[in-house]
Scaffold this active site. Structure first.
Site, PDB file in Angstrom:
ATOM      1  CE  LYS A 188       0.830   0.922   4.466  1.00  0.00           C
ATOM      2  NZ  LYS A 188       1.304   2.165   5.107  1.00  0.00           N
ATOM      3  CB  THR A 245      -1.265   4.804   3.472  1.00  0.00           C
ATOM      4  OG1 THR A 245      -1.292   3.950   4.615  1.00  0.00           O
ATOM      5  CG2 THR A 245       0.165   5.253   3.246  1.00  0.00           C
TER       6      THR A 245
END
Length: 328
Positions: A188, A245
């Protein structure tokens, strides 16, 4: 439980706060003596988590001998430095301690995940559990609620770690997919760089949504090929961590992407950072795994092109948009 946290960055310090709230005495190992001194003298990590008061139950040390009496040893070291630190810890660690990895990355060259590195270097100890999830340090340090997942092949180990951290503001789930949880947390960061580029270029919410959903698609493809479970990537360490994120200005990897969109080189960007943006080296490892497992990672490839081959961010986005039409 006596807790030793190896790594005094923002996340390691925040985890110390969570353990301390549950009345576990904590020692944080800091390689920099000034960080250890700041924690012990001022009860504050002035370098990596300034502005947050730490309770007296948290101490710091610049020596790994703090691992000798630990009931739980948690490693929060950037992945590219983890092997060296784990090697140093091998002769000092309590062999009966629970071992937990909270890093998010893939080692360059070996393509090892953090728990694999720890197992190889601490071969005197058992399997390492993995802690991951959508956890921004400063939000949690402020007392805001969050959730995480702890993965272990041995359910009893996962339950023990869960119990040590679980509180009214930090909800911890268990999982047995150690590979999938680690890959979600590592990959990610690569997508977060791409997401930062989208935001930096002001391409809008539609483009951002497409980046996130196609990002989780390629993370899932590689994760399944490597032995992870599809459902893991829809959970906290997959889509959950990706959303956080890719959306927050507190994310170091997202910040890298926005800086790239502004025309800065990766050398300039990294020179101004105290902490590691794990997505930068992980991009190299991701493409190596892509070739090994014959899985297509178009977003990771374009992030690599921008980081290491001088491609302009807008050109990378244009190439992604111009790929051959396919089904979802």
């Amino acid at each position: 439980m006596k807790i030793s946290i190896v790594g005094a960055g923002a996340w390691g310090t925040t985890l110390a706060l969570l353990f301390a709230e549950n009345k576990h005495p904590v020692t944080i190992w800091a390689r920099e003596a000034e960080v250890a001194g700041s924690i012990n003298e001022f009860h504050e990590n002035k370098m990596y988590l300034p502005g947050f008061q730490l309770p007296a139950i948290i101490e710091a040390s610049s020596c790994l001998t703090c691992l000798k009496e630990a009931d739980l040893a948690l490693f929060v070291v950037p992945t590219q430095y983890l092997r060296g630190v784990a090697r140093e810890a091998k002769e000092l660690i309590n062999r009966k301690a629970l071992i937990v990895s909270a890093g998010k990355g893939i080692e360059e060259g070996t393509r090892r995940l953090p728990a694999e590195i720890i197992k190889e270097e601490l071969n005197c100890c058992g399997e390492a559990c993995v802690l991951s999830g959508p956890n921004l340090s400063k939000e949690i340090a402020r007392g805001l609620p969050a959730a995480a997942v702890v993965a272990a092949a041995d359910r009893d180990l996962a339950l023990a770690v869960q119990k040590s951290l679980l509180s009214g503001r930090f909800r911890v789930y268990t999982n047995d997919d150690v590979i999938g949880v680690q890959l979600g947390g590592a990959l990610k960061n690569v997508i977060a760089i791409a997401s930062g580029i989208v935001d930096g270029l002001q391409l809008g919410n539609n483009a951002k949504a497409a980046m996130l959903i196609r990002g989780i698609a390629e993370i899932t493809r590689l994760g399944i090929a490597m032995g992870g479970k599809r459902e893991t990537f829809a959970g906290l360490s997959g889509m959950g961590d990706l959303i956080t994120t890719c959306s927050s200005q507190l994310s170091r990897n997202h910040q890298v992407g926005t800086s790239l969109a502004e025309g800065k080189s990766i050398k300039e960007i990294m020179a101004g950072k105290k902490e590691v943006a794990e997505g930068v080296p992980t991009t190299i490892a991701a493409l190596e795994l892509s070739r090994e497992y014959k899985v297509e990672l178009p977003i990771a490839r374009q992030v690599h092109n921008v980081l290491y081959q001088g491609k302009k961010p807008y050109e990378a986005i244009t190439e992604l948009m111009s790929r051959d039409a396919t089904s979802e």
